[in-house]
Write an enzyme that holds these catalytic residues in place. Structure first.
Site, PDB file in Angstrom:
ATOM      1  N   CYS A  51      57.419  18.793  45.464  1.00 10.02           N
ATOM      2  CA  CYS A  51      56.346  18.196  44.664  1.00 10.02           C
ATOM      3  C   CYS A  51      56.635  16.711  44.462  1.00 10.02           C
ATOM      4  O   CYS A  51      57.217  16.305  43.447  1.00 10.02           O
ATOM      5  CB  CYS A  51      56.209  18.914  43.318  1.00 10.02           C
ATOM      6  SG  CYS A  51      54.763  18.379  42.377  1.00 10.02           S
ATOM      7  N   THR A 108      40.447  31.934  25.357  1.00 13.65           N
ATOM      8  CA  THR A 108      39.201  32.483  25.887  1.00 13.65           C
ATOM      9  C   THR A 108      38.019  31.799  25.214  1.00 13.65           C
ATOM     10  O   THR A 108      38.115  31.356  24.065  1.00 13.65           O
ATOM     11  CB  THR A 108      39.108  34.002  25.671  1.00 13.65           C
ATOM     12  OG1 THR A 108      37.904  34.480  26.269  1.00 13.65           O
ATOM     13  CG2 THR A 108      39.129  34.359  24.194  1.00 13.65           C
ATOM     14  N   TYR A 109      36.949  31.686  25.964  1.00 15.81           N
ATOM     15  CA  TYR A 109      35.688  31.182  25.427  1.00 15.81           C
ATOM     16  C   TYR A 109      34.643  32.291  25.471  1.00 15.81           C
ATOM     17  O   TYR A 109      33.458  32.047  25.269  1.00 15.81           O
ATOM     18  CB  TYR A 109      35.226  29.968  26.240  1.00 15.81           C
ATOM     19  CG  TYR A 109      36.279  28.876  26.321  1.00 15.81           C
ATOM     20  CD1 TYR A 109      36.426  27.951  25.295  1.00 15.81           C
ATOM     21  CD2 TYR A 109      37.142  28.799  27.406  1.00 15.81           C
ATOM     22  CE1 TYR A 109      37.408  26.958  25.357  1.00 15.81           C
ATOM     23  CE2 TYR A 109      38.123  27.826  27.483  1.00 15.81           C
ATOM     24  CZ  TYR A 109      38.251  26.908  26.450  1.00 15.81           C
ATOM     25  OH  TYR A 109      39.224  25.939  26.510  1.00 15.81           O
ATOM     26  N   ASN A 110      35.120  33.518  25.786  1.00 12.28           N
ATOM     27  CA  ASN A 110      34.250  34.693  25.895  1.00 12.28           C
ATOM     28  C   ASN A 110      33.101  34.469  26.873  1.00 12.28           C
ATOM     29  O   ASN A 110      31.961  34.876  26.631  1.00 12.28           O
ATOM     30  CB  ASN A 110      33.707  35.084  24.518  1.00 12.28           C
ATOM     31  CG  ASN A 110      34.812  35.478  23.562  1.00 12.28           C
ATOM     32  OD1 ASN A 110      35.071  34.805  22.564  1.00 12.28           O
ATOM     33  ND2 ASN A 110      35.500  36.573  23.877  1.00 12.28           N
ATOM     34  N   THR A 111      33.441  33.790  27.975  1.00  7.90           N
ATOM     35  CA  THR A 111      32.451  33.553  29.019  1.00  7.90           C
ATOM     36  C   THR A 111      33.039  33.902  30.384  1.00  7.90           C
ATOM     37  O   THR A 111      34.254  33.860  30.576  1.00  7.90           O
ATOM     38  CB  THR A 111      32.000  32.081  29.047  1.00  7.90           C
ATOM     39  OG1 THR A 111      33.144  31.256  29.299  1.00  7.90           O
ATOM     40  CG2 THR A 111      31.358  31.672  27.743  1.00  7.90           C
ATOM     41  N   THR A 143      37.265  38.958  27.922  1.00  9.37           N
ATOM     42  CA  THR A 143      38.016  38.731  29.164  1.00  9.37           C
ATOM     43  C   THR A 143      39.476  39.152  29.060  1.00  9.37           C
ATOM     44  O   THR A 143      40.273  38.866  29.957  1.00  9.37           O
ATOM     45  CB  THR A 143      37.961  37.236  29.541  1.00  9.37           C
ATOM     46  OG1 THR A 143      38.587  36.461  28.494  1.00  9.37           O
ATOM     47  CG2 THR A 143      36.540  36.758  29.732  1.00  9.37           C
ATOM     48  N   GLU A 159      37.189  27.229  34.560  1.00 10.34           N
ATOM     49  CA  GLU A 159      37.733  28.588  34.557  1.00 10.34           C
ATOM     50  C   GLU A 159      38.874  28.726  35.565  1.00 10.34           C
ATOM     51  O   GLU A 159      39.840  29.450  35.328  1.00 10.34           O
ATOM     52  CB  GLU A 159      36.614  29.585  34.852  1.00 10.34           C
ATOM     53  CG  GLU A 159      35.596  29.674  33.722  1.00 10.34           C
ATOM     54  CD  GLU A 159      34.367  30.498  34.073  1.00 10.34           C
ATOM     55  OE1 GLU A 159      34.043  31.429  33.301  1.00 10.34           O
ATOM     56  OE2 GLU A 159      33.721  30.215  35.103  1.00 10.34           O
TER      57      GLU A 159
END
Length: 503
Positions: free
Chosen positions: A145, A397-400, A409, A474
């Protein structure tokens, strides 16, 4: 660059114009204004037409090769918290690196990450500042790297590190050289680490490590191994002032000004759309339906412990056979390979058929019950910071899911985390590993294994081939999960070996 008071102001426009200066010299200028000059009518900057000055231009379009620049920059404009974190990071370090910009999609995590990294590198601790940065170089070099290596080469020199050490690991103190074996095993095959490796470091006479120093070194090694995974997994580009971040090649635009460096002109702006005509209709809906069915199966019946163990062993064996790369071997450059030993050593050697990774039962040694307290005892506050960072990545999480809202999720996040640990032989007795094949398809598994085990081989095609209907934010979240799960897996093996030595 100085401006000449004799130059007649040129009307603003969008093109480069030329102006002729008077013949006399102008005092206090960096050169005599006697030849043909050109003025950029955008910034009114004066420059000589053919000075032969090499002006760097950015090689890429923004912080990532995989994610459109406009999406990354948009985050800080609409999220006040992200903007505040960026400002604090710049004030503390004098720079805002591209890793932070990409992590800015998830400001809660970024805040925890920067706080932990700052503590590891800058605050009071067992290791001197230049040792910390050199260990960062060693760890990042293990995965070729160059982005992280170059970053810490500069930091190493700024804190007073000896430039001779940068000529190769064999030029560094014996104490650091002895860390090479631990670096190698942790990066590629941590399950091989034993208490004998720990004993060699702690009982090396005048070159020995203290327990506190070793804990600090282990945390740094695992931090930068996993951060190398994130760097490659998100296609992080070097900043323009860094090696690999610029070119002196003449631009294709005929009239180019230095001000274009700031606004990205002078190179093509191709923002590849991974969806394009290859969109997989209903990908998200299919995944959501599988999650629903798995939840119903959980409620209806529970597999026996024997069946759960069999499913784990099957998934572990299958994970060994997942191909990690499509291309030929990556041969590290001399600039990188001089910072570590045995460049041929890697995960690839182990993953052949017939080789076995022993099972590490979390019920016997876990981060929560064992590793956390050991780190906190020998390196105060760091255990707490690491724990918060692990929890932040795991529970974020954004619950999407893509365009769908109000989605739980947790099942998917747990499958990703446990699959990574499964590749390292780590088993949770209460988890049904049969769920992994239902939730993670082949292209996703290839991406995960490559990024975690051989991140230097990660390609844009791999990034684009999984979750094609999901947002870039995401996919960055996935990378955070992979990074933290990998770091915890390495830490578990290292801390267990240290515990065994101590007892």
């Amino acid at each position: 660059m100085f401006y000449s008071p004799q130059i007649i102001k040129v009307q603003r426009g969008h093109e480069m114009r030329h102006a002729v200066a008077p013949a006399e010299n102008v005092e206090n200028n960096s050169f005599a204004v006697t030849d043909l000059l050109k003025i950029c009518t955008h910034c009114e900057r004066l420059s000589k037409k053919d000075l032969g000055v090499r002006i760097p231009r950015p090689l890429g379009n923004g912080p990532s090769r995989f994610i459109p620049e406009k999406e990354i920059l948009h985050v800080s404009k609409v999220d006040a918290r992200t903007q505040s974190i960026f400002e604090d990071a710049f004030a503390a370090l004098g720079r805002l690196d591209n890793i932070s910009l990409v992590m800015g999609f998830h400001p809660q995590y970024l805040e925890s990450f920067l706080r932990t990294q700052h503590y590891l590198l800058q605050m009071d601790g067992p290791l001197s500042l230049h040792y910390r940065h050199y260990i960062g170089i060693m760890a990042a070099a293990r995965h070729q790297c160059s982005y992280l290596v170059n970053l810490h080469v500069n930091d190493f020199l700024q804190v007073g590190g000896d430039p001779k050490w940068l000529n190769g690991l064999d030029k560094a103190p014996q104490k650091l050289q002895q860390l090479g074996e631990l670096n190698k095993i942790l990066a590629h095959r941590p399950w091989l680490l034993t208490k004998e490796h720990i004993e060699c470091l702690l009982k090396a006479e005048e070159h020995s490590w203290s327990l506190a120093e070793l804990i600090h070194a282990v945390v740094l090694l695992t931090h930068y191994h996993s951060l190398a995974s994130f760097t490659f997994g998100c296609g992080i580009m070097p900043e323009i002032h860094c090696d690999g971040g610029h070119t002196f090649r003449p631009p294709s635009l005929s009239q180019y000004c230095v001000c274009d460096i700031a606004n990205g002109n002078g190179h093509a702006n191709h923002h590849d759309d991974p969806l394009g005509n290859h969109e997989v209709c209903g990908e998200v809906e299919v995944l959501m339906e599988r999650m629903k069915q798995l939840q119903e199966c959980r409620d209806d019946e529970e597999a026996s412990q024997e069946e759960m163990a069999t499913r784990f062993e099957r998934e572990k064996t299958e994970s060994m056979l997942v191909v990690t790369a499509e291309d030929e071997e990556c041969v590290p450059s001399r600039d990188i390979s001089r910072h570590f030993e045995d460049p041929s050593y890697g995960y690839k050697d182990f993953s052949r058929r017939g080789e076995h990774v022993p099972t590490f039962r979390v019920q016997d040694y876990s981060w929560e019950d064992h590793g956390f307290s050991l780190v906190n005892r020998l390196y105060p506050d760091v255990g707490q910071m690491l724990d918060e960072k692990f929890q932040m990545a795991y529970n974020l999480t954004y619950n999407t899911m893509a365009t769908h809202k109000d989605v739980d999720t947790s099942m998917l996040r747990r499958a990703i985390w446990n699959y990574i640990h499964c590749m390292f032989g780590i088993r949770y007795d209460d988890y049904d590993y049969g769920e992994i094949n239902q939730l993670l398809d082949r292209s996703f598994k290839i991406y995960i294994k490559t990024m975690v085990c051989s991140p230097e081989k990660t390609t844009k095609r791999m990034y684009e081939s999984f979750w094609r209907q999901f947002q870039h934010s995401e996919k960055v979240h996935v990378n955070l999960l992979l990074m933290e799960a990998r770091m915890q897996a390495e830490l578990l093996y290292a801390l267990r070996a240290i515990t065994r030595y101590m007892t």
